[in-house]
Design a protein around this motif. Structure first.
Motif, mmCIF file in Angstrom:
data_model
loop_
_atom_site.group_PDB
_atom_site.id
_atom_site.type_symbol
_atom_site.label_atom_id
_atom_site.label_comp_id
_atom_site.label_asym_id
_atom_site.label_seq_id
_atom_site.Cartn_x
_atom_site.Cartn_y
_atom_site.Cartn_z
ATOM 1 N N ALA A 157 -2.214 -1.623 -9.094
ATOM 2 C CA ALA A 157 -2.891 -2.701 -8.365
ATOM 3 C C ALA A 157 -3.748 -3.542 -9.298
ATOM 4 O O ALA A 157 -3.801 -4.774 -9.177
ATOM 5 C CB ALA A 157 -3.744 -2.121 -7.238
ATOM 6 N N TRP A 209 -4.279 5.088 1.105
ATOM 7 C CA TRP A 209 -3.617 3.788 1.110
ATOM 8 C C TRP A 209 -3.074 3.390 2.478
ATOM 9 O O TRP A 209 -3.044 2.198 2.817
ATOM 10 C CB TRP A 209 -2.501 3.768 0.073
ATOM 11 C CG TRP A 209 -2.993 3.670 -1.338
ATOM 12 C CD1 TRP A 209 -2.848 4.590 -2.334
ATOM 13 C CD2 TRP A 209 -3.723 2.576 -1.914
ATOM 14 N NE1 TRP A 209 -3.441 4.144 -3.493
ATOM 15 C CE2 TRP A 209 -3.983 2.912 -3.257
ATOM 16 C CE3 TRP A 209 -4.183 1.356 -1.418
ATOM 17 C CZ2 TRP A 209 -4.672 2.065 -4.122
ATOM 18 C CZ3 TRP A 209 -4.875 0.507 -2.270
ATOM 19 C CH2 TRP A 209 -5.115 0.861 -3.608
ATOM 20 N N VAL A 252 -5.873 1.812 4.220
ATOM 21 C CA VAL A 252 -6.180 0.522 3.600
ATOM 22 C C VAL A 252 -5.195 -0.537 4.085
ATOM 23 O O VAL A 252 -5.575 -1.668 4.420
ATOM 24 C CB VAL A 252 -6.138 0.631 2.061
ATOM 25 C CG1 VAL A 252 -6.259 -0.752 1.414
ATOM 26 C CG2 VAL A 252 -7.249 1.545 1.553
ATOM 27 N N GLY A 253 -3.913 -0.171 4.147
ATOM 28 C CA GLY A 253 -2.901 -1.123 4.591
ATOM 29 C C GLY A 253 -3.114 -1.573 6.024
ATOM 30 O O GLY A 253 -3.033 -2.769 6.339
ATOM 31 N N CYS A 297 -6.770 -4.179 -2.922
ATOM 32 C CA CYS A 297 -6.041 -3.041 -3.494
ATOM 33 C C CYS A 297 -6.544 -2.722 -4.900
ATOM 34 O O CYS A 297 -6.706 -1.550 -5.263
ATOM 35 C CB CYS A 297 -4.545 -3.332 -3.513
ATOM 36 S SG CYS A 297 -3.774 -3.312 -1.871
ATOM 37 N N GLU A 317 -8.314 0.818 -5.865
ATOM 38 C CA GLU A 317 -7.749 1.620 -6.953
ATOM 39 C C GLU A 317 -8.798 1.893 -8.024
ATOM 40 O O GLU A 317 -8.918 3.019 -8.524
ATOM 41 C CB GLU A 317 -6.557 0.882 -7.559
ATOM 42 C CG GLU A 317 -5.814 1.691 -8.620
ATOM 43 C CD GLU A 317 -4.676 0.895 -9.225
ATOM 44 O OE1 GLU A 317 -3.508 1.230 -8.955
ATOM 45 O OE2 GLU A 317 -4.958 -0.075 -9.964
ATOM 46 N N THR A 331 0.820 -1.207 0.000
ATOM 47 C CA THR A 331 0.000 0.000 0.000
ATOM 48 C C THR A 331 0.859 1.265 0.000
ATOM 49 O O THR A 331 0.460 2.284 -0.571
ATOM 50 C CB THR A 331 -0.966 -0.002 1.196
ATOM 51 O OG1 THR A 331 -0.247 -0.261 2.415
ATOM 52 C CG2 THR A 331 -2.025 -1.084 1.019
#
Length: 227
Positions: free
Chosen positions: A105, A181, A184-185, A165, A169, A92
């Protein structure tokens, strides 16, 4: 005055976008060259040798962007969550560093699940060693699971990272929002750690040894089979 990007990088960017949008098999080398503004329609062959060389260069470019952070996080890890973060957060972070909109991604998702291409994700740069080391560390912490179930959950982990991911995206490219991101990670790392720690309700239905067959494309990319 800003210098134009080298032709090789322009070709990589064009190929990544076209492959992400249309699929790898449906985009010709000539179309990649045209999208990159190359008058020579043999530009892909000139710079990369063939289609496999182009795909290899795209995948190695992505893997290279993960290396430093993956090494740092893996060396600092003292827990299951730390091990998972060493595999997830570099992905990410690399996506966050790309200009928007990005296609990385979505390209990696297509490459990961397309037969004959997934194997290329383990070529070059020695990153397979780092991923195997993290995979072994994760498996060593899953004492409550049989080997087969533990390996199966690593497979699920791979799919979660790749497809989440790609979906983020795609969605943010459509509506023009910030993918965030970093969040998200962290979300993925927490969710995956919880999934790995969960007890098994069907342990008696699984063999006590890991599957002997080689992992398919769905198990490759983030965590290859430890070896």
């Amino acid at each position: 005055m800003t210098r134009p990007a080298p032709a090789r990088e322009v070709l990589l960017d064009a190929a990544e976008r076209l492959f992400a949008e249309h699929g790898i098999a449906d985009v010709s080398d000539r179309r990649v060259a045209e999208a990159a503004g190359q008058k020579n329609h043999s530009a892909v062959r000139y710079h990369f040798g063939d289609r496999e060389g182009l795909l290899r260069a795209l995948i190695e470019r992505h893997l290279a962007s993960l290396r430093d952070e993956r090494v740092r996080l893996l060396e600092a890890s003292e827990s299951l969550l730390g091990d998972v973060r060493s595999l997830v957060l570099p992905v990410t972070s690399a996506l966050a560093a790309l200009p928007a909109p990005s296609w990385r991604a979505r390209f990696m998702a297509r490459a990961h699940y397309q037969a004959g291409i997934a194997e290329l994700t383990q070529i070059g740069l020695g990153l397979g060693r780092l991923e195997r080391e993290a995979g072994r560390s994760i498996l060593a912490r899953l004492h409550h699971l049989t080997p087969a179930i533990a390996h199966g959950r690593l497979t699920i982990m791979t799919g979660m990272v790749i497809m989440t991911c790609a979906d983020v995206e795609r969605a943010t490219a459509c509506d023009g929002t910030d993918p965030h991101w970093a969040g998200v990670g962290m979300f993925l790392a927490d969710a995956i750690t919880g999934m790995l720690q969960a007890p098994s309700s069907l342990a008696s239905d699984y063999p006590e040894t890991a599957p002997e067959t080689a992992p398919g494309p769905a198990t490759r990319g983030v965590v290859p089979a430890p070896g």
